[in-house]
Design a protein around this motif. Structure first.
Motif: not given
Length: 351
Positions: A179-180, A185, A229, A231, A266-268, A297
């Motif tokens: 993620a991120h 990503d 993970r 995002s 899932p990341s937010t 999140g």
């Protein structure tokens, strides 16, 4: 009487029998030796306290898989024997308190500088520099070197070896950081991936690298000990969102199912913010995914309890409140006021 009944409920996910449906979200602290990447007694005590409080699943700060994967001063690694051995004091401390701990394995890709990444240019899918400066270092991100297919093969192998090293160090499993705006990503995103080979193209094709990493790690340590993970947002563009969030989520879910992975994160930045059709990220993911979902999140206890009751998520990951309150769950049980997170006092970086 404790009003957070679901939050305190035991649950089994994968190979992990968790005491509560809580997780400690991964947060970079830069406590490690900057030269060796080894961790110390301070880090062991830091995680021990959260295990003592009853946190179900501790996900470590990002742990880099090679010297070139490093993007910040003071971050730990898990690619040398010294690093592996140093983590044993952490896992022993957590297990002595009855806790479960997994290592978040991490490659920052282009989000780095050659002075940090072993004197070499950062690696990335394409030679496009990230916007901004390296956190806690202050210099602009370097223009990365576009990875060859041989480079990609080597890095996939480094993820798998890092996962094996984590098990040797006593961890209960790993989370792959996909993620991120970090390396995985960067392959997933059209902002940073302009390749024309099999690792580039539409979203489905750009997810090829992520799938290869997932498959290699699952083969190395087992699907029951592997979490990933992902995002939309990036460290250099926190407002970024997929053009069609629901279609993107469907494509990610299809990719996850292809690899056989069963646990996703899932990341937010904002758990309750709708992103499509009036639904939040986690609600959309749940619509297409019946496996384990870790929610994160800016969650608080009440929002976590409601999401767990609805079945939107299976485990709630708590971030900054756990930095300010090592006894977070104890305070919830006793209905005590939580200490506020203070950025200057409780410096933490999003990972």
């Amino acid at each position: 009487m404790n009003k957070y009944t679901k939050l305190f409920e035991p649950v089994t996910i994968g190979a992990w029998n968790l005491r509560t449906r809580t997780a400690m979200a991964p947060m970079t602290r830069s406590f490690a030796d900057d030269t060796t990447g080894a961790v110390n007694d301070q880090i062991a005590e830091y995680y021990r306290k959260r295990a003592q409080d009853g946190i179900g699943l501790i996900i470590t700060e990002g742990v880099v898989i090679s010297s070139r994967a490093k993007g910040n001063p003071g971050v730990p690694g898990i690619y040398t024997q010294e690093q592996i051995d140093s983590w044993k004091k952490v896992t022993r401390a957590v297990h002595a308190e009855g806790g479960t701990i997994i290592a978040q394995i991490w490659h920052v890709g282009r989000a780095s500088h050659h002075e940090i990444a072993g004197g070499l240019p950062p690696q990335a899918p394409s030679a496009i520099a990230a916007e901004g400066k390296v956190s806690r270092f202050g210099k602009p991100f370097d223009t990365p070197e576009e990875m060859t297919e041989q480079d990609i093969k080597e890095v996939v192998g480094q993820y798998a070896q890092a996962a094996k090293n984590a098990i040797e160090a006593g961890f209960d499993g790993v989370e792959i950081h996909g993620a991120h705006g970090y390396l995985i990503d960067q392959f997933n995103s059209d902002v940073s991936n302009r390749r024309t080979d099999r690792y580039g193209g539409d979203l489905k094709k750009r997810l090829t690298f992520m799938k290869e990493v997932l498959s290699a790690v699952i083969e190395a340590v087992g699907v029951e000990r592997t979490l990933i993970r992902f995002s939309a947002f990036k460290i250099d563009d926190l407002a970024y969102m997929w053009e069609d969030p629901e279609a993107a989520i469907q494509t990610f879910i299809e990719a996850f199912k292809e690899t056989g992975v069963r646990m996703i994160h899932p990341s937010t930045m904002e758990f309750t913010k709708p992103i499509a059709r009036g639904l939040t990220l986690h609600e959309l993911v749940r619509h297409y995914w019946d496996g384990v979902i870790i929610g994160v999140g800016n969650l608080d206890a009440q929002t976590s309890e409601e999401a767990l009751e609805k079945g939107t998520i299976d485990v709630a990951a708590i971030g900054r409140p756990l930095i300010a309150n090592p006894d977070y769950l104890t305070r919830l049980k006793q209905n005590e006021k939580l200490a506020d997170y203070e950025p200057k006092k409780h410096l933490v970086q999003l990972v």
